[in-house]
Scaffold this motif. Structure first.
Motif, short mmCIF file in Angstrom:
data_model
loop_
_atom_site.label_atom_id
_atom_site.label_comp_id
_atom_site.label_asym_id
_atom_site.label_seq_id
_atom_site.Cartn_x
_atom_site.Cartn_y
_atom_site.Cartn_z
N HIS A 57 0.84 -1.20 0.00
CA HIS A 57 0.00 0.00 0.00
C HIS A 57 0.87 1.26 0.00
O HIS A 57 0.56 2.24 -0.68
N VAL A 61 -0.21 2.99 -3.41
CA VAL A 61 -1.18 4.05 -3.17
C VAL A 61 -0.50 5.34 -2.73
O VAL A 61 -0.74 6.41 -3.31
N ASP A 62 0.35 5.24 -1.71
CA ASP A 62 1.02 6.44 -1.21
C ASP A 62 2.18 6.87 -2.10
O ASP A 62 2.66 8.01 -1.97
N ARG A 63 2.64 5.93 -2.96
CA ARG A 63 3.77 6.20 -3.84
C ARG A 63 4.99 6.69 -3.05
O ARG A 63 5.71 7.61 -3.46
N ALA A 163 -4.40 -1.63 -4.36
CA ALA A 163 -4.58 -0.28 -4.92
C ALA A 163 -6.00 0.24 -4.68
O ALA A 163 -6.19 1.42 -4.38
N ARG A 164 -6.98 -0.64 -4.81
CA ARG A 164 -8.38 -0.24 -4.62
C ARG A 164 -8.86 -0.49 -3.18
O ARG A 164 -9.97 -0.10 -2.83
N ASP A 165 -8.00 -1.16 -2.40
CA ASP A 165 -8.37 -1.48 -1.01
C ASP A 165 -9.71 -2.19 -0.96
O ASP A 165 -10.56 -1.91 -0.11
N ARG A 242 3.05 -0.49 -9.57
CA ARG A 242 3.16 0.97 -9.63
C ARG A 242 3.73 1.42 -10.97
O ARG A 242 3.24 2.39 -11.57
#
Length: 269
Positions: A57, A61-63, A163-165, A242
């Motif tokens: 994650h 998501v947070d990159r 990514a979509r949780d 990513r």
């Protein structure tokens, strides 16, 4: 002109678990949970999967950069791990069904054929022996095929889940397939590195088992290195996902720019 190939990114990735504050305690907790998984079913494994979920994650998501999360939210680890486990299990289900069904049919057919042939050696029922063997080899072949396909596409599906949780995102085939196609090479390299690390663990374990001095570590080594490979695997899959997203975004941006240019060129001067 020569081109130098750098291995620094891979070295950085392989070393990231050891660059954290208090990495020793974090690794020990992970190894302890791996050991607990050999005694207590399911729960420790789900917590470990939830832990790597947070690593993925962070990247997807947070990159952000790679890091080892604190072991401070066990409820969330369990919840996220359950989500990943269910996605992985359902993708592996066809392989499991084919394997167990093939083995079951083989055993029943083999026992029936042996019983019939034992009572009547010249009975045509002995042909069932060859049928049983054929079913066994067929199930093995189908299991290898479905298992290979699952091994190839599962990382993208798991990355999409993170990514979509969302559990359902793992089965958004159109969504994760686009990302997989945008970075197929990256996913394959990730799988290759993971497979190589697992093979290295096996080789080292075999070497340890051949020596009287090191054989006492034969149980501890797979636990420690197994957790390490889990961390690296999560980082590799997250990085590939990513990069796939970034490649897809870049391709869509170029397509949009090309569309704008085409519209402007069509306008009368």
């Amino acid at each position: 002109m020569t081109t130098e190939v750098s291995t620094r990114p891979l070295q950085t990735l392989l070393a990231f678990p050891f660059h954290e504050d208090r990495w020793q305690s974090k690794m020990l907790i992970g190894i302890g949970l791996t050991l607990a998984g050999m005694i207590i079913p399911i729960i420790p494994g789900l917590i470990l999967m939830g832990y790597v979920y947070q690593i993925m994650h962070r990247v997807i998501v947070d990159r952000g950069s790679l890091y080892l999360p604190e072991w401070d939210n066990w409820g969330k680890f369990l919840k996220d791990g359950w989500r990943l486990f269910c996605v992985a299990f359902l993708y592996s289900l066809p392989t499991l069904v084919v394997s167990f069904a093939g083995m079951g049919i083989y055993i029943v057919t083999f026992i029936g054929a042996m019983t019939a042939a034992g009572n009547h050696p010249d009975s045509p029922a002995s042909i069932l022996l060859f049928v049983a063997i054929g079913i066994l080899f067929l199930s093995i072949g189908l299991s290898i095929l479905t298992g290979t396909l699952t091994f190839l596409v599962l990382p993208a599906a798991l990355g999409h889940t993170v990514a979509r949780d969302s559990f359902s995102a793992g089965f958004d085939f159109t969504g994760w397939w686009k990302i997989f196609r945008a970075n197929t090479g990256g996913f394959l390299i990730a799988l290759l590195v993971i497979t190589g690390l697992m093979g290295l663990v096996y080789i080292v374990s075999q070497i340890f088992s051949m020596t009287i001095v090191l054989i006492c570590l034969i149980v501890l080594l797979p636990l420690a290195v197994g957790f390490y490979v889990m961390l690296i695997g999560a980082a590799l899959v997250a990085g590939a996902y990513r990069e796939g997203v970034e490649n897809l975004e870049l391709a869509e941006l170029k397509l949009a720019e090309a569309s704008i240019v085409a519209v402007q060129e069509e306008k009368p001067s």
